[in-house]
Design a protein around this motif. Structure first.
Motif: not given
Lengths: 256, 114
Positions: B32-33, B52, B54-55, B58-59, B61-63, B70, B80
């Motif tokens: 987890y984070g 740093t 967390y961004p 997110s990137r 995961e988006k990729e 969760l 998460k």
């Protein structure tokens, strides 16, 4: 997690700064990042066993996390910033438009209002602006509203089918009894067919909801805020099973 | 000035390495984070600032390189959890191979010069 008023304000201000520094970034989900940072702070405070956490406690944790502008970094993809169409002014206009539309389209208006409410929360959750105001009464009102709105969304197809059957009759097919009645007395078999059709449509709707919950569960939980308990672990599986059962039972009921 | 040049170089080098470090942190198990942030922050030389992570997550995961879920936690807020996706695992292998090649090349240059 209990925070003093000052501590909560410090945390909220920090997260607002993070949102501003990351706004327009198309390569990441700002709401996701904000939620992760909030989770990080709450985890750290929980491990420190501070209750309530003071402004100093929160400030110490935030100092370790780093200043908001340090999180922005560079956009490695070089893509253009995403358009911020969900500005608050646009949201207000959309809300007014939905309210007027709902008023004009009675008795379906309450369904539209319910969907509009959840849609507004969804939009806010997209850029992380989904912070809830303080206060037990406000949260209780929101939770009650969220429950009503969610029930309205889940049972909207059944209501629409039943409503249409009431008002002007409905062509009930492809079931065995194909009836086309306008303004005449409807036999029991007609309503049985309508119930089967309503059940089938609702079952299919729940299958779609299961797929949506599986893919967008995290954002949906953020949109629901304090009412996130409505999306328990395994919610998509529950919807999938319920939708499949309802569809099959309704289909069989309509054919028999 | 050399010190400013070094500081700039170090910042740029760390930026490139951080995502590699995050992906490798997820190589063996899901995390987890908070756990990822603390693990990386404890590694000397990386110079990780906890936030740093967390961004980056997110990137990734988006990729589609990581997936998340969760889950309720007995201590503190819901967590998460992240794990590498199949694409993420494949990409990590490529990145690690490229990293080994780069390091090997630089080291051979160093030993050749010294």
């Amino acid at each position: 997690m209990n925070l003093t008023a000052g501590a909560r304000q410090t945390l909220d201000s920090y997260l607002d700064e993070v949102r501003r520094s990351l706004s327009g970034r198309g390569d990441l989900d700002v709401g996701d990042v904000v939620a992760g940072l909030r989770e990080h702070v709450e985890t750290e405070l929980s491990l420190r066993s501070v209750d309530p956490a003071t402004n100093e406690d929160v400030s110490d944790v935030l100092a370790r996390i780093g200043p908001p502008d340090s999180l922005a970094g560079e956009n490695p993809t070089g893509s253009a910033p995403a358009a911020r169409w969900a500005s608050r002014a646009a949201l207000a206009l959309v809300a007014i438009g939905i309210a007027l539309l709902a008023t004009a389209l009675q008795p379906l208006g309450w369904v539209i209002l319910a969907i509009g409410t959840l849609a507004a929360r969804w939009i806010l959750a997209t850029d992380g602006s989904d912070r809830f105001p303080e206060g037990r009464v406000v949260r209780a009102v929101w939770e009650a509203s969220a429950v009503c709105a969610s029930m309205a969304v889940l049972f909207a197809p059944a209501v629409l089918v039943w409503g249409q059957a009431q008002i002007g009759g409905i062509l009930v097919g492809p079931f065995t009894a194909r009836l086309e009645i306008i303004g005449a007395a409807r036999p029991v078999s007609y309503w049985a067919e309508v119930a089967a059709l309503a059940g089938l449509v609702t079952g299919i709707w729940w299958l779609l909801a299961a797929l949506f919950t599986k893919r967008q569960g995290d954002r949906l939980k953020r949109a629901l805020g304090p009412a996130r308990w409505m999306i328990p672990p395994g919610a998509s599986r529950i919807l999938l099973i319920a939708g499949a059962l309802l569809s099959i039972v309704s289909l069989l009921g309509g054919l028999l | 000035m050399p010190s400013r040049f070094f500081a700039n170089w170090q910042t740029q080098a760390r930026k490139g390495v951080l995502e590699l470090a995050v992906l490798n942190a997820l190589r063996e198990e899901r995390r987890y984070g908070y756990e990822i942030a603390k693990t990386l922050q404890g590694i000397p030389g990386l110079g990780v600032v906890e936030g740093t992570v967390y961004p980056i997550m997110s990137r990734l995961e988006k990729e589609g390189l990581v997936t998340s879920s969760l889950e309720a936690s007995p201590e503190g807020p819901a967590r998460k959890y992240y794990r590498l996706s199949r694409d993420g695992m494949a990409l990590l292998e490529r990145i690690n191979a490229a990293w080994d090649e780069m390091i090997g090349s630089v080291n051979s240059l160093r030993h050749g010069v010294e």
